[in-house]
Design an enzyme around this catalytic site. Structure first.
Site, mmCIF file in Angstrom:
data_model
loop_
_atom_site.group_PDB
_atom_site.id
_atom_site.type_symbol
_atom_site.label_atom_id
_atom_site.label_comp_id
_atom_site.label_asym_id
_atom_site.label_seq_id
_atom_site.Cartn_x
_atom_site.Cartn_y
_atom_site.Cartn_z
ATOM 1 N N HIS A 207 14.341 -3.203 -2.172
ATOM 2 C CA HIS A 207 13.015 -3.268 -1.541
ATOM 3 C C HIS A 207 13.130 -3.094 -0.028
ATOM 4 O O HIS A 207 13.594 -3.979 0.680
ATOM 5 C CB HIS A 207 12.368 -4.615 -1.853
ATOM 6 C CG HIS A 207 10.959 -4.741 -1.359
ATOM 7 N ND1 HIS A 207 9.893 -4.981 -2.200
ATOM 8 C CD2 HIS A 207 10.418 -4.661 -0.113
ATOM 9 C CE1 HIS A 207 8.784 -5.049 -1.502
ATOM 10 N NE2 HIS A 207 9.073 -4.859 -0.215
ATOM 11 N N ASP B 174 13.717 -5.535 2.908
ATOM 12 C CA ASP B 174 12.316 -5.344 3.280
ATOM 13 C C ASP B 174 12.177 -4.576 4.591
ATOM 14 O O ASP B 174 11.447 -3.601 4.660
ATOM 15 C CB ASP B 174 11.583 -6.690 3.361
ATOM 16 C CG ASP B 174 10.078 -6.559 3.198
ATOM 17 O OD1 ASP B 174 9.625 -5.543 2.642
ATOM 18 O OD2 ASP B 174 9.350 -7.476 3.623
ATOM 19 N N TRP C 64 7.481 -6.271 11.386
ATOM 20 C CA TRP C 64 7.499 -7.553 10.672
ATOM 21 C C TRP C 64 8.784 -8.337 10.921
ATOM 22 O O TRP C 64 8.803 -9.546 10.801
ATOM 23 C CB TRP C 64 7.340 -7.313 9.170
ATOM 24 C CG TRP C 64 5.991 -6.795 8.809
ATOM 25 C CD1 TRP C 64 4.875 -7.537 8.536
ATOM 26 C CD2 TRP C 64 5.597 -5.419 8.698
ATOM 27 N NE1 TRP C 64 3.825 -6.703 8.275
ATOM 28 C CE2 TRP C 64 4.223 -5.407 8.351
ATOM 29 C CE3 TRP C 64 6.268 -4.201 8.863
ATOM 30 C CZ2 TRP C 64 3.512 -4.227 8.168
ATOM 31 C CZ3 TRP C 64 5.558 -3.026 8.666
ATOM 32 C CH2 TRP C 64 4.193 -3.044 8.324
ATOM 33 N N HIS D 237 11.085 -0.790 3.472
ATOM 34 C CA HIS D 237 9.995 0.101 3.924
ATOM 35 C C HIS D 237 10.599 1.083 4.923
ATOM 36 O O HIS D 237 10.677 0.797 6.119
ATOM 37 C CB HIS D 237 8.880 -0.715 4.577
ATOM 38 C CG HIS D 237 8.216 -1.669 3.636
ATOM 39 N ND1 HIS D 237 6.964 -1.452 3.116
ATOM 40 C CD2 HIS D 237 8.654 -2.841 3.095
ATOM 41 C CE1 HIS D 237 6.646 -2.463 2.305
ATOM 42 N NE2 HIS D 237 7.657 -3.309 2.272
ATOM 43 N N HIS E 11 3.864 -5.560 -4.405
ATOM 44 C CA HIS E 11 3.941 -6.681 -3.467
ATOM 45 C C HIS E 11 2.984 -7.737 -4.018
ATOM 46 O O HIS E 11 1.777 -7.485 -4.089
ATOM 47 C CB HIS E 11 3.459 -6.259 -2.080
ATOM 48 C CG HIS E 11 4.465 -5.507 -1.280
ATOM 49 N ND1 HIS E 11 4.913 -4.269 -1.630
ATOM 50 C CD2 HIS E 11 5.112 -5.855 -0.126
ATOM 51 C CE1 HIS E 11 5.797 -3.867 -0.731
ATOM 52 N NE2 HIS E 11 5.938 -4.802 0.191
ATOM 53 N N GLU F 128 2.520 -12.480 -1.625
ATOM 54 C CA GLU F 128 3.369 -12.689 -0.446
ATOM 55 C C GLU F 128 2.571 -13.489 0.591
ATOM 56 O O GLU F 128 2.257 -12.999 1.678
ATOM 57 C CB GLU F 128 3.846 -11.352 0.148
ATOM 58 C CG GLU F 128 4.935 -11.578 1.199
ATOM 59 C CD GLU F 128 5.331 -10.322 1.957
ATOM 60 O OE1 GLU F 128 4.725 -9.251 1.721
ATOM 61 O OE2 GLU F 128 6.234 -10.414 2.804
ATOM 62 N N GLN G 131 -0.740 -0.213 1.461
ATOM 63 C CA GLN G 131 -0.556 -1.356 2.375
ATOM 64 C C GLN G 131 -1.859 -2.115 2.671
ATOM 65 O O GLN G 131 -1.870 -3.337 2.776
ATOM 66 C CB GLN G 131 0.041 -0.844 3.698
ATOM 67 C CG GLN G 131 0.104 -1.847 4.835
ATOM 68 C CD GLN G 131 1.290 -2.786 4.743
ATOM 69 O OE1 GLN G 131 2.433 -2.404 4.977
ATOM 70 N NE2 GLN G 131 1.029 -4.030 4.370
HETATM 71 FE FE FE2 Z 1 7.691 -5.374 1.389
#
Ligand code: FE2
Length: 412
Positions: A57, A309, A315, A59, A210, A213, A152
């Site tokens: 996982h 991630d 993030w 991005h 997702h 979360e 997203q």
């Molecule tokens: Fe993610």
């Protein structure tokens, strides 16, 4: 005549050392002593030779973009989504490919040869999607990339998003994604999951959502995914990513849900590096860990694999491309410090990842692609303890990365 011969390999948990002969990109022989000649031979010195790491996982569209246009001051998921919303206005094909390729090379150096990336498909031109689908083909001789179409901003938060998600599948995304906890209402969240399953059936794709979360103990979309998987079957093709609210559910509910999960074969993909920093931001003390119930899922036979991630993005500002680093964090945050538990965390970044990604020819077996990492330790425990970087990374029979061990002399 082999193209490459790896001598004195330790394939955990076996204790007998073996040689591995590689020909035409495949593992051609595994036996205690290979006497046939080879174009190149590497002495592994009895050290651990492992199947490659699997990044379940990440991005890739947002990697290496931290600080653009500004850094995340609150450290929250939602400020990250806001900053990314601004940054994605200036995405170009080259920009995405350049950063993603750099991240893939970082990962390759760390022995990662399988990567599942989510890509934001709520951007109307699908620039990042096209860039990553093209990159998937460009790197396929040394890295296997799976692309998840990830809405997203939600499937139903804007009228055009549903069609964009479907368009992403038509253009060749490998899996359908979603973000039900970020849809405008609970009803939209439930509807989004049903739509994801419909699309996966229609286009014959995998699912990776997702899911939950958030720290909200009332965020209950894992149960919706589980229910769809029970009713429709095919749970092994479905992954629930993050699921951090599972760590906040009351125990009575969590254990009821665990029973339902066991009726499916769905995969769980926690991301401990980022979620230990992102979640719990609204708590005072005691502050929650913001992690799903990794240990309990594993103890109950559920397939759990891990992701990074993010690498240096809106993030999460850290990240090195190392899945051993991710496993190391999982050991701590999930309190999996027993020896068997540490081995299990190593499996979560190798074999379990291959299961989540549905890779059928994974592992050190004759006939499989010659994909391995040679580590400078003898077992998974020490790989995690020392957070090693592989000495050699071999992809489809070619050495694609070598790292010299560091030398330290202590003079006292
Ligand atoms: Fe993610």
């Amino acid at each position: 005549m082999y193209d490459l011969l790896l001598r004195s390999c330790r394939i955990y948990p076996e204790t007998t050392l073996v040689d591995i002969g590689i020909k035409a990109g495949k593992i051609a022989a595994i036996q205690p002593l290979i006497t046939d000649p080879a174009a190149r031979a590497i002495d592994c010195g009895g050290q651990l030779v492992t199947p490659p790491f699997v990044e379940s996982h990440i991005h890739l569209d947002s990697v290496l973009a931290a600080g653009q246009p500004r850094f995340n001051a609150s450290g929250t998921l939602f400020e990250g989504i806001q900053i990314w919303g601004e940054r994605k206005q200036s995405l170009t094909h080259e920009d995405v490919q350049k950063r993603a390729l750099e991240a893939l090379k970082l990962m390759a150096a760390n022995g990662v040869l399988y990567v599942r990336t989510h890509v934001d498909v709520t951007e109307p031109k699908l620039i990042a999607l096209d860039a990553l689908l093209e990159l998937r083909e460009q790197v396929k001789d040394w890295m296997t990339v799976q692309v998840v179409a990830f809405p997203q901003d939600g499937i139903y938060s804007r009228p055009e998003n549903e069609a964009l998600l479907e368009e992403a599948l038509k253009r060749g995304a490998d899996a359908v994604g979603g973000i039900p906890h970020y849809e405008l209402t609970r009803e939209d969240g439930v509807r989004s999951i049903q739509r994801i399953f419909d699309l996966a059936e229609q286009y014959d794709r995998l699912i990776d959502v997702h899911c939950d979360e958030v720290d909200d103990d009332q965020s209950r979309f894992v149960e919706v995914i589980v229910a769809e998987a029970i009713k429709r079957g095919g749970g092994e093709r479905v992954s629930a990513s993050h699921t951090t609210a599972f760590g906040s559910y009351n125990d009575a509910y969590a254990y009821k849900l665990l029973g339902f999960i066991q009726r499916t074969n769905i995969n769980f993909i926690p991301n401990p590096l980022i979620n230990i920093t992102l979640q719990g931001r609204m708590d005072t003390y005691p502050k929650r860990r913001g992690l799903t119930r990794i240990k309990e899922l594993w103890q109950n036979g559920v397939n759990v694999s891990l992701g990074q991630d993010c690498i240096y993005d809106p993030w999460y500002i850290l990240g090195t491309g190392s899945m051993i680093g991710v496993a190391h964090m999982a050991v701590h945050v999930a309190q999996m410090t027993g020896l068997q538990e540490i081995d299990a965390c190593f499996d979560m970044v190798t074999h379990n990842g291959a299961r989540s990604l549905h890779i059928s020819d994974y592992g050190i077996k004759v006939g499989n692609p010659a994909n391995v990492a040679v580590l400078g330790v003898t077992d998974p425990f020490n790989a995690i303890r020392y957070q090693v970087t592989p000495r050699y990374v071999i992809s489809q029979g070619k050495v694609i990365a070598e790292t010299q061990p560091t030398q330290t002399s202590v003079t006292v």
